[in-house]
Design a protein around this motif. Structure first.
Motif, PDB file in Angstrom:
ATOM      1  N   GLU A  81      -3.962 -21.415 -15.782  1.00 41.86           N
ATOM      2  CA  GLU A  81      -3.985 -20.185 -15.362  1.00 41.86           C
ATOM      3  C   GLU A  81      -4.223 -18.898 -16.074  1.00 41.86           C
ATOM      4  OE1 GLU A  81      -6.206 -18.141 -12.771  1.00 41.86           O
ATOM      5  OE2 GLU A  81      -5.939 -20.684 -13.033  1.00 41.86           O
ATOM      6  N   THR A  82      -2.211 -19.108 -17.210  1.00 42.96           N
ATOM      7  CA  THR A  82      -2.664 -17.444 -17.763  1.00 42.96           C
ATOM      8  C   THR A  82      -3.488 -17.567 -18.882  1.00 42.96           C
ATOM      9  OG1 THR A  82      -0.224 -18.210 -17.476  1.00 42.96           O
ATOM     10  CG2 THR A  82      -0.699 -16.873 -19.128  1.00 42.96           C
ATOM     11  N   ILE A  83      -3.644 -18.668 -19.379  1.00 44.14           N
ATOM     12  CA  ILE A  83      -4.628 -19.027 -20.892  1.00 44.14           C
ATOM     13  C   ILE A  83      -5.989 -18.365 -20.153  1.00 44.14           C
ATOM     14  CG2 ILE A  83      -5.429 -20.059 -22.686  1.00 44.14           C
ATOM     15  CD1 ILE A  83      -2.326 -20.002 -22.769  1.00 44.14           C
ATOM     16  N   LYS A  84      -6.526 -19.274 -19.749  1.00 41.83           N
ATOM     17  CA  LYS A  84      -7.686 -18.928 -18.653  1.00 41.83           C
ATOM     18  C   LYS A  84      -8.113 -17.035 -17.723  1.00 41.83           C
ATOM     19  CE  LYS A  84      -8.107 -22.694 -15.770  1.00 41.83           C
ATOM     20  NZ  LYS A  84      -8.079 -23.234 -14.603  1.00 41.83           N
ATOM     21  N   GLU A  85      -6.676 -16.971 -17.946  1.00 38.53           N
ATOM     22  CA  GLU A  85      -6.880 -15.428 -17.251  1.00 38.53           C
ATOM     23  C   GLU A  85      -6.951 -14.940 -18.315  1.00 38.53           C
ATOM     24  OE1 GLU A  85      -7.137 -12.324 -14.867  1.00 38.53           O
ATOM     25  OE2 GLU A  85      -7.358 -14.021 -14.244  1.00 38.53           O
ATOM     26  N   ASN A  86      -6.380 -14.720 -19.233  1.00 42.07           N
ATOM     27  CA  ASN A  86      -6.523 -14.492 -20.159  1.00 42.07           C
ATOM     28  C   ASN A  86      -8.227 -14.040 -20.973  1.00 42.07           C
ATOM     29  OD1 ASN A  86      -3.761 -13.364 -20.699  1.00 42.07           O
ATOM     30  ND2 ASN A  86      -3.892 -14.667 -22.137  1.00 42.07           N
ATOM     31  N   LEU A  87      -8.997 -14.973 -21.323  1.00 43.49           N
ATOM     32  CA  LEU A  87     -10.044 -15.153 -20.805  1.00 43.49           C
ATOM     33  C   LEU A  87     -11.120 -14.648 -20.248  1.00 43.49           C
ATOM     34  CD1 LEU A  87     -10.326 -18.879 -22.131  1.00 43.49           C
ATOM     35  CD2 LEU A  87     -10.172 -16.448 -24.348  1.00 43.49           C
ATOM     36  N   ARG A  88     -10.569 -14.619 -19.238  1.00 46.96           N
ATOM     37  CA  ARG A  88     -11.526 -13.585 -17.987  1.00 46.96           C
ATOM     38  C   ARG A  88     -11.350 -12.070 -18.178  1.00 46.96           C
ATOM     39  NH1 ARG A  88      -8.239 -16.847 -14.242  1.00 46.96           N
ATOM     40  NH2 ARG A  88      -9.927 -18.888 -13.824  1.00 46.96           N
ATOM     41  N   VAL A  89      -9.738 -11.846 -18.761  1.00 45.55           N
ATOM     42  CA  VAL A  89     -10.759 -10.726 -19.025  1.00 45.55           C
ATOM     43  C   VAL A  89     -11.156  -9.939 -19.715  1.00 45.55           C
ATOM     44  CG1 VAL A  89      -8.656  -8.502 -19.363  1.00 45.55           C
ATOM     45  CG2 VAL A  89      -7.846 -10.331 -18.114  1.00 45.55           C
ATOM     46  N   PHE A  90     -11.454 -10.757 -20.858  1.00 47.99           N
ATOM     47  CA  PHE A  90     -13.055 -10.247 -21.751  1.00 47.99           C
ATOM     48  C   PHE A  90     -14.176 -10.626 -21.629  1.00 47.99           C
ATOM     49  CE2 PHE A  90      -9.262 -11.742 -24.793  1.00 47.99           C
ATOM     50  CZ  PHE A  90      -9.367 -10.010 -25.635  1.00 47.99           C
ATOM     51  N   PHE A  91     -13.868 -11.533 -20.343  1.00 46.62           N
ATOM     52  CA  PHE A  91     -15.481 -11.163 -19.800  1.00 46.62           C
ATOM     53  C   PHE A  91     -15.707 -10.332 -18.295  1.00 46.62           C
ATOM     54  CE2 PHE A  91     -15.030 -16.309 -20.582  1.00 46.62           C
ATOM     55  CZ  PHE A  91     -16.317 -16.153 -21.616  1.00 46.62           C
ATOM     56  N   ARG A  92     -14.042  -9.934 -18.083  1.00 47.46           N
ATOM     57  CA  ARG A  92     -14.765  -8.932 -16.927  1.00 47.46           C
ATOM     58  C   ARG A  92     -15.066  -7.201 -17.333  1.00 47.46           C
ATOM     59  NH1 ARG A  92      -9.406 -10.131 -14.758  1.00 47.46           N
ATOM     60  NH2 ARG A  92      -9.875 -12.212 -13.905  1.00 47.46           N
ATOM     61  N   LEU A  93     -14.338  -7.252 -18.919  1.00 48.23           N
ATOM     62  CA  LEU A  93     -14.818  -6.329 -19.754  1.00 48.23           C
ATOM     63  C   LEU A  93     -16.122  -6.009 -20.727  1.00 48.23           C
ATOM     64  CD1 LEU A  93     -10.857  -5.807 -20.744  1.00 48.23           C
ATOM     65  CD2 LEU A  93     -12.276  -4.018 -19.375  1.00 48.23           C
ATOM     66  N   GLN A  94     -16.334  -7.629 -20.253  1.00 47.28           N
ATOM     67  CA  GLN A  94     -18.363  -7.186 -21.137  1.00 47.28           C
ATOM     68  C   GLN A  94     -18.922  -5.993 -20.548  1.00 47.28           C
ATOM     69  OE1 GLN A  94     -19.854 -11.367 -20.272  1.00 47.28           O
ATOM     70  NE2 GLN A  94     -20.954 -11.202 -22.423  1.00 47.28           N
ATOM     71  N   GLY A  95     -19.895  -5.963 -21.600  1.00 47.39           N
ATOM     72  CA  GLY A  95     -20.718  -4.774 -21.907  1.00 47.39           C
ATOM     73  C   GLY A  95     -22.247  -5.593 -20.778  1.00 47.39           C
ATOM     74  N   GLU A  96     -22.477  -4.175 -20.891  1.00 45.43           N
ATOM     75  CA  GLU A  96     -23.740  -4.594 -20.088  1.00 45.43           C
ATOM     76  C   GLU A  96     -25.042  -5.689 -20.691  1.00 45.43           C
ATOM     77  OE1 GLU A  96     -24.454  -4.316 -16.968  1.00 45.43           O
ATOM     78  OE2 GLU A  96     -22.523  -3.763 -16.197  1.00 45.43           O
ATOM     79  N   ASP A  97     -25.064  -5.057 -22.090  1.00 43.11           N
ATOM     80  CA  ASP A  97     -25.775  -5.688 -23.425  1.00 43.11           C
ATOM     81  C   ASP A  97     -25.005  -6.761 -23.529  1.00 43.11           C
ATOM     82  OD1 ASP A  97     -23.035  -4.534 -24.461  1.00 43.11           O
ATOM     83  OD2 ASP A  97     -24.573  -3.388 -26.164  1.00 43.11           O
ATOM     84  N   GLY A  98     -24.169  -7.010 -22.624  1.00 41.21           N
ATOM     85  CA  GLY A  98     -23.007  -8.575 -23.383  1.00 41.21           C
ATOM     86  C   GLY A  98     -22.014  -8.511 -24.036  1.00 41.21           C
ATOM     87  N   ASN A  99     -22.356  -7.083 -25.169  1.00 39.93           N
ATOM     88  CA  ASN A  99     -21.023  -6.917 -25.961  1.00 39.93           C
ATOM     89  C   ASN A  99     -19.605  -7.686 -25.568  1.00 39.93           C
ATOM     90  OD1 ASN A  99     -19.241  -4.946 -25.819  1.00 39.93           O
ATOM     91  ND2 ASN A  99     -20.858  -3.700 -25.336  1.00 39.93           N
TER      92      ASN A  99
END
Length: 433
Positions: A81-99
């Protein structure tokens, strides 16, 4: 993944062959099994990656280009869950254009940070702020690769169906790849572009810090960005077979254009840059002489070179190490860019990314030597990397040409890469007992 499967097959042949080669493999396997420095460094890497996720003690942030290179070990040491949460943070911060951002840090630390980042916030992410070095073109590829490594290590394919802001992880990975094609793709050359940097680096010459695109940026195409993209596409297709019709065609075109525009057949090397609007370097400096170690290693991982070309690349890297006086093939590039080529004072000859010596990339070249069956050569070249980790009681960001540790300590990218390298050596030894 075809290239990866071919490489595994090649290694498998060498592991099971009979005759003199088999005897020499057994001798090498015995040496590896008795190499106490490997076990020492392996234990050190476990302790380093087990202690956190920021890039090193000089960085507050979790960086995706670093996390991508120690996530396999992290998955062994930390709760899923810790590993996945770090990955989720990157996805939550993903730009509207996908960056995808470079890294994230707690909002509290962002508010008191002394660095000059313009922090990125999203409604989806309540706890962290992101930042993005816009001179780079590897953040999106690094995140896709990191997800692939997590899923491959854990078997947690269900993570691809997790939703972030109403979109699955699978969809967000595709959006990241779409961003590169929509916003970093040059139609003339059929390749991705970024700012001019030194090999895989994130510092452009035209600014004293150099991490943001500016009006003075010289845009260019290099092998590192495109090889990282190729690896990410291979990973994406393996994780999501249904997207193959779209992305396999793009993958093959990118690979073809890499060899058409970036490969110097006569010199048997990748050229540093194809410039879209001129070079930032003095006209008296022949950049074509510069050999990029890191980008070449990643291109090999992407399956762009033959076994004979890999051996030629190794020979060139070894020669560069001897001529420069550096300690390992982790030498970023050779010859270096002349003094004053970069406004960032840390980019002096043999400083930081301008000829600094990095296990973070040298270890990746060692891994590829093993995959291509050049295990004896790999074992020889990894020794100084292991030795300095032991001698310096840890993993440093980079080393000077005199082999002195520099940059951030407890550098987790180096720890992860060397750990994965040692695992490959152990697998070879186990197959040749």
């Amino acid at each position: 993944m075809k290239n990866v499967l071919v490489l595994i097959g090649l290694v498998g042949v060498s592991l099971t062959a009979c005759g003199p080669d088999s005897r020499s493999d057994r001798v090498l396997a015995a040496r590896i099994s008795q190499d106490t420095s490997m076990q020492t460094v392996k234990s050190m890497a476990q302790a380093t990656v087990g202690s956190g996720f920021n890039a090193g003690d000089g960085y507050a942030e979790v960086w995706i280009r670093d996390y991508n290179t120690f996530i396999t070990l992290a998955t062994e040491l930390h709760p899923a869950e810790t590993i996945k949460e770090n990955l989720r943070v990157f996805f939550r911060l993903q730009g509207e254009d996908g960056n995808i951002v470079d890294g994230f840090v707690s909002k509290e630390k962002a508010q008191t940070a002394s660095v000059g980042y313009t922090y990125i916030y999203t409604e989806l992410e309540p706890d962290y702020a992101g930042h993005k070095n816009t001179v780079e073109t590897d953040q999106e590829s690094s995140l896709v690769q990191a997800v692939y490594k997590y899923v491959s290590s854990s078997g947690d394919n269900a993570f691809l169906r997790d939703t972030v802001g109403g979109q699955t992880v699978a969809r967000r990975m595709e959006r990241a790849m779409d961003f590169l094609m929509a916003h970093r793709y040059d139609r003339k050359y059929g390749l991705l572009w970024g700012a001019t940097t030194a090999d895989w680096g994130d510092v452009q010459p035209e600014h004293t810090w150099g991490v943001y695109l500016t009006d003075s940026t010289h845009y260019a195409i290099d092998i590192y960005d495109n090889a990282m993209f190729l690896i990410a596409l291979d990973n994406l297709i393996e994780l999501l077979p249904e997207v193959q019709p779209k992305w396999s065609t793009i993958h093959d075109e990118i690979a073809k254009h890499c060899m058409a525009h970036l490969w110097d057949k006569e010199r048997q090397k990748f050229i540093p840059h194809v410039y879209l609007d001129g070079s930032p370097f003095p006209s008296g400096f022949n950049e074509m002489d510069v050999y990029y170690h890191g980008g070449t290693a990643v291109a090999i991982e992407a399956g762009l070179l033959s076994q004979a070309q890999v051996k030629h690349a190794l020979d060139r890297m070894v020669a560069n190490v001897q001529q420069s006086g550096a300690a390992t093939i982790g030498l970023t590039l050779y010859p270096t860019y002349p003094a004053g080529s970069f406004k960032n004072e840390g980019m002096y000859p043999y400083g930081y990314q301008n000829g600094g010596d990095w296990d973070w990339f040298g270890g990746r070249m060692i891994q590829q030597l093993i995959h291509y069956g050049l295990v004896t050569e790999a074992y020889e070249q990894v020794q100084p990397m292991l030795r300095r980790a032991v001698d310096n009681h840890g993993f440093y960001e980079w080393y000077t040409v005199d082999n002195l540790p520099n940059g951030s300590g407890t550098f987790r990218g180096a720890a992860g890469v060397l750990y994965d390298t040692i695992v490959l050596f152990e697998e070879f030894a186990a197959a040749n007992r």
